[in-house]
Scaffold this motif. Structure first.
Motif, PDB file in Angstrom:
ATOM      1  N   ALA A   1       0.812  -1.222   0.000  1.00  0.00           N
ATOM      2  CA  ALA A   1       0.000   0.000   0.000  1.00  0.00           C
ATOM      3  C   ALA A   1       0.844   1.269   0.000  1.00  0.00           C
ATOM      4  N   GLY A   2       2.094   1.187   0.469  1.00  0.00           N
ATOM      5  CA  GLY A   2       2.958   2.360   0.528  1.00  0.00           C
ATOM      6  C   GLY A   2       3.181   2.865   1.937  1.00  0.00           C
ATOM      7  N   ASN A   3       4.224   3.663   2.092  1.00  0.00           N
ATOM      8  CA  ASN A   3       4.667   4.102   3.417  1.00  0.00           C
ATOM      9  C   ASN A   3       4.603   5.609   3.609  1.00  0.00           C
ATOM     10  N   ASP A   4       3.621   6.266   3.000  1.00  0.00           N
ATOM     11  CA  ASP A   4       3.504   7.718   3.124  1.00  0.00           C
ATOM     12  C   ASP A   4       2.728   8.148   4.357  1.00  0.00           C
ATOM     13  N   GLY A   5       2.126   7.185   5.068  1.00  0.00           N
ATOM     14  CA  GLY A   5       1.300   7.523   6.217  1.00  0.00           C
ATOM     15  C   GLY A   5       0.105   8.371   5.830  1.00  0.00           C
ATOM     16  N   ALA A   6      -0.424   8.123   4.620  1.00  0.00           N
ATOM     17  CA  ALA A   6      -1.466   8.995   4.076  1.00  0.00           C
ATOM     18  C   ALA A   6      -2.538   8.176   3.365  1.00  0.00           C
ATOM     19  N   GLU A   7      -3.660   8.835   3.117  1.00  0.00           N
ATOM     20  CA  GLU A   7      -4.770   8.203   2.413  1.00  0.00           C
ATOM     21  C   GLU A   7      -4.580   8.441   0.913  1.00  0.00           C
TER      22      GLU A   7
ATOM     23  N   ALA B   1       0.275   0.769  11.384  1.00  0.00           N
ATOM     24  CA  ALA B   1       1.621   1.297  11.557  1.00  0.00           C
ATOM     25  C   ALA B   1       1.599   2.779  11.184  1.00  0.00           C
ATOM     26  N   SER B   2       2.310   3.595  11.928  1.00  0.00           N
ATOM     27  CA  SER B   2       2.206   5.050  11.775  1.00  0.00           C
ATOM     28  C   SER B   2       2.524   5.520  10.364  1.00  0.00           C
ATOM     29  N   TRP B   3       3.393   4.819   9.653  1.00  0.00           N
ATOM     30  CA  TRP B   3       3.847   5.230   8.342  1.00  0.00           C
ATOM     31  C   TRP B   3       3.071   4.561   7.210  1.00  0.00           C
ATOM     32  N   SER B   4       2.184   3.629   7.523  1.00  0.00           N
ATOM     33  CA  SER B   4       1.489   2.889   6.473  1.00  0.00           C
ATOM     34  C   SER B   4       0.391   3.728   5.828  1.00  0.00           C
ATOM     35  N   ASN B   5       0.248   3.603   4.516  1.00  0.00           N
ATOM     36  CA  ASN B   5      -0.889   4.209   3.835  1.00  0.00           C
ATOM     37  C   ASN B   5      -2.174   3.497   4.236  1.00  0.00           C
ATOM     38  N   TYR B   6      -3.297   4.146   4.026  1.00  0.00           N
ATOM     39  CA  TYR B   6      -4.589   3.582   4.392  1.00  0.00           C
ATOM     40  C   TYR B   6      -5.647   4.108   3.431  1.00  0.00           C
ATOM     41  N   GLY B   7      -6.841   3.554   3.517  1.00  0.00           N
ATOM     42  CA  GLY B   7      -7.940   3.984   2.664  1.00  0.00           C
ATOM     43  C   GLY B   7      -8.901   2.850   2.412  1.00  0.00           C
ATOM     44  N   THR B   8     -10.060   3.179   1.865  1.00  0.00           N
ATOM     45  CA  THR B   8     -11.075   2.157   1.614  1.00  0.00           C
ATOM     46  C   THR B   8     -10.641   1.158   0.557  1.00  0.00           C
ATOM     47  N   TRP B   9      -9.606   1.479  -0.201  1.00  0.00           N
ATOM     48  CA  TRP B   9      -9.103   0.570  -1.231  1.00  0.00           C
ATOM     49  C   TRP B   9      -8.161  -0.488  -0.675  1.00  0.00           C
ATOM     50  N   VAL B  10      -7.790  -0.380   0.601  1.00  0.00           N
ATOM     51  CA  VAL B  10      -6.958  -1.416   1.217  1.00  0.00           C
ATOM     52  C   VAL B  10      -7.796  -2.684   1.360  1.00  0.00           C
ATOM     53  N   ASP B  11      -7.237  -3.811   0.931  1.00  0.00           N
ATOM     54  CA  ASP B  11      -7.958  -5.086   0.983  1.00  0.00           C
ATOM     55  C   ASP B  11      -7.667  -5.882   2.246  1.00  0.00           C
ATOM     56  N   VAL B  12      -6.419  -5.846   2.705  1.00  0.00           N
ATOM     57  CA  VAL B  12      -6.024  -6.640   3.854  1.00  0.00           C
ATOM     58  C   VAL B  12      -4.827  -5.966   4.517  1.00  0.00           C
ATOM     59  N   THR B  13      -4.685  -6.188   5.813  1.00  0.00           N
ATOM     60  CA  THR B  13      -3.573  -5.621   6.563  1.00  0.00           C
ATOM     61  C   THR B  13      -2.774  -6.756   7.199  1.00  0.00           C
ATOM     62  N   ALA B  14      -1.458  -6.632   7.157  1.00  0.00           N
ATOM     63  CA  ALA B  14      -0.590  -7.669   7.712  1.00  0.00           C
ATOM     64  C   ALA B  14       0.548  -7.010   8.480  1.00  0.00           C
ATOM     65  N   PRO B  15       1.147  -7.715   9.434  1.00  0.00           N
ATOM     66  CA  PRO B  15       2.263  -7.151  10.189  1.00  0.00           C
ATOM     67  C   PRO B  15       3.371  -6.623   9.282  1.00  0.00           C
TER      68      PRO B  15
ATOM     69  N   ASP C   1      -9.179 -10.839  11.130  1.00  0.00           N
ATOM     70  CA  ASP C   1      -9.847 -10.189  12.260  1.00  0.00           C
ATOM     71  C   ASP C   1     -10.126  -8.737  11.903  1.00  0.00           C
ATOM     72  N   SER C   2     -11.183  -8.177  12.477  1.00  0.00           N
ATOM     73  CA  SER C   2     -11.424  -6.748  12.336  1.00  0.00           C
ATOM     74  C   SER C   2     -10.392  -5.992  13.154  1.00  0.00           C
ATOM     75  N   MET C   3      -9.955  -4.860  12.626  1.00  0.00           N
ATOM     76  CA  MET C   3      -8.935  -4.087  13.329  1.00  0.00           C
ATOM     77  C   MET C   3      -9.573  -2.979  14.161  1.00  0.00           C
ATOM     78  N   PRO C   4      -9.098  -2.797  15.372  1.00  0.00           N
ATOM     79  CA  PRO C   4      -9.604  -1.708  16.225  1.00  0.00           C
ATOM     80  C   PRO C   4      -8.963  -0.367  15.850  1.00  0.00           C
ATOM     81  N   ASP C   5      -9.114   0.008  14.573  1.00  0.00           N
ATOM     82  CA  ASP C   5      -8.461   1.224  14.101  1.00  0.00           C
ATOM     83  C   ASP C   5      -9.350   1.896  13.063  1.00  0.00           C
ATOM     84  N   PRO C   6      -9.843   3.089  13.317  1.00  0.00           N
ATOM     85  CA  PRO C   6     -10.773   3.755  12.391  1.00  0.00           C
ATOM     86  C   PRO C   6     -10.149   4.114  11.056  1.00  0.00           C
ATOM     87  N   LEU C   7      -8.808   4.144  10.957  1.00  0.00           N
ATOM     88  CA  LEU C   7      -8.164   4.509   9.705  1.00  0.00           C
ATOM     89  C   LEU C   7      -8.112   3.337   8.730  1.00  0.00           C
ATOM     90  N   TYR C   8      -8.441   2.149   9.192  1.00  0.00           N
ATOM     91  CA  TYR C   8      -8.397   0.970   8.320  1.00  0.00           C
ATOM     92  C   TYR C   8      -9.807   0.416   8.151  1.00  0.00           C
TER      93      TYR C   8
END
Length: 449
Positions: free
Chosen positions: A339-345, A369-383, A439-446
């Motif tokens: 997804a990228g490491n800009d910490g942005a949507e 992660a503080s630097w990870s990109n996010y947005g509704t287009w993200v399909d899955v999150t992994a460590p 699992d669902s993530m307890p994070d509103p940005l994801y």
């Protein structure tokens, strides 16, 4: 790297691999005013379907020619010195034809020439579907303390339980498109995919010496367009030894996340528990070109690979790369992009192409992660924080890195494990199972975490 250099010297007079039509992918990287990057003096063009079967590449007075008058006129105007096909196999399957994979070519001209007016000239020709720069995409990695974290990510994933249900199968083949890997690393070599017809001495490993002492005889045994590709291919230099350049570590690290040799009493474990992985080199020095990435996809799909991990990207979508990804998906593979490491949507490609799973990064507490990109287009999150894995022996053998670059091969590795559990599963069903297991993530940005 010394081993690579010595091998290349031995082979120089003995074996010819890709011929003279391999582009110079080590040219300078040009940054445009909008921040995007491309390889200097190179375009990728796709011809319209009506041109299929009409191309006859030749050279005249130092100018490379298509054998199509209108295009040859432009080639002379811009001093095109090389035409390199992206599709190199002698046959073309129907899905490849559907996406025009066999109609894509890289043209190379003066390194100091601005590519945009050249692209505009070719784009205006009726024979050309599109013309784009050979885009350069950076890896999505953030260096970190090499002792931080070790392999905490497997605890969060519940890997021990999964490995108790199923372990890797050697016929499930995954692919990491990156800057190569240390082929002879003790936690890598045993899990390398072997292209049996090219293993001419039949010992099940890659011997980088001329035949009969090794596997390098300069003959394309399986007639796939790549001579001596025992474990894969170097799409940067056009040879069968995809070792990283000097201290490049990104590819070896990503490869180890997916498929480091597991349960061998050495180093780290890989997500799939010993499936097989191709060795593919598509860049160096922090990124890759789309020519190399597309070439690798066109190489691996007909070789019955299952998964593709792409830990790189840019904000610019490139049509030939999108077509290559759709070709792979419709051929039955699963694809993952960081997804990228800009910490942005912000949207990044290839992660946002159709058919590619967009992978964001989480930390130890399963939040963004503080630097990870996010947005509704993200399909899955992994460590993706402090992921401990292999690096070339030249730089210490093991290290811990941060980035969606690390999350991406981890997700791809889970998809490979699913395929090992059920070898009949389709790519669409595999992706659905992957989503269902999250699992669902307890994070509103994801929103899609």
């Amino acid at each position: 790297m010394k081993v690579r250099l010595l091998t290349a010297i031995v082979l120089l007079g003995a074996v010819v691999f890709a011929g003279s039509n391999w582009p110079d992918l080590l040219r300078p990287v040009v940054k445009t005013t909008d921040g995007e990057e491309h390889i200097a003096g190179q375009l990728i063009i796709e011809l319209v379907p009506e041109m299929r079967g009409r191309v006859q590449v030749s050279e005249q007075d130092g100018i490379a020619l298509f054998g199509i008058p209108g295009l040859d006129e432009l080639n002379r105007k811009w001093g095109v010195s090389l035409i390199a096909p992206l599709w190199r196999r002698p046959t073309v399957d129907p899905i490849a034809q559907k996406y025009g994979c066999d109609l894509q070519y890289l043209i190379q001209f003066d390194v100091n020439q601005d590519v945009m007016p050249v692209a505009a000239d070719y784009q205006n020709r009726a024979e050309v579907a599109y013309a784009v720069p050979n885009g350069y995409m950076r890896f999505d990695e953030v260096p970190n303390d090499p002792e931080y974290g070790r392999q905490w990510h497997y605890v969060n994933l519940g890997a021990a339980v999964a490995w108790g249900v199923a372990k890797g199968r050697t016929r499930v083949v995954n692919c990491v498109l990156d800057d190569g890997l240390d082929l002879f690393h003790p936690d890598i070599e045993a899990n390398l995919w072997i292209n049996t017809p090219e293993d001419v001495n039949g010992n099940g490993r890659f011997d980088t010496l001329p035949y009969p002492d090794g596997d390098l005889d300069g003959i394309d045994q399986d007639m796939n367009g790549y001579a001596d590709d025992v474990v894969g291919w170097d799409f940067v230099t056009g040879d069968p030894i995809p070792m990283p350049y000097q201290t490049d570590e990104h590819g070896t690290h990503c490869w180890g996340i997916t498929n480091a040799v597991t349960n061998n009493g050495v180093g780290v474990a890989g997500t799939t528990w010993n499936s097989r992985s191709m060795a593919l080199r598509c860049g160096q020095g922090g990124g890759i070109s789309i020519y190399a990435a597309i070439g690798a996809i066109y190489y691996l799909v007909p070789m019955n690979a299952w998964s593709i991990s792409m830990s790189f990207g840019s904000a610019t979508p490139y049509q030939p790369m999108a077509d290559a990804c759709r070709y792979a998906w419709e051929s039955g593979l699963v694809l993952f992009g960081s997804a990228g490491n800009d910490g942005a949507e912000v949207m990044r490609y290839p992660a946002c192409y159709e058919g590619v799973e967009n992978v964001a990064a989480s930390g130890r507490n399963d939040t963004k992660a503080s630097w990870s990109n996010y947005g509704t287009w993200v399909d899955v999150t992994a460590p993706g924080e402090g992921i401990y894995s292999t690096v070339p022996r030249l730089v210490g053998s093991y290290a811990s890195l941060d980035g969606t670059s690390m999350s991406c091969p981890l997700a791809a590795g889970v998809a490979c494990w699913i395929k090992c559990y059920d070898t009949t599963i389709s790519n669409a069903t595999c992706i659905q199972m992957l989503h269902d297991a999250c699992d669902s993530m307890p994070d509103p940005l994801y929103a899609q975490g």
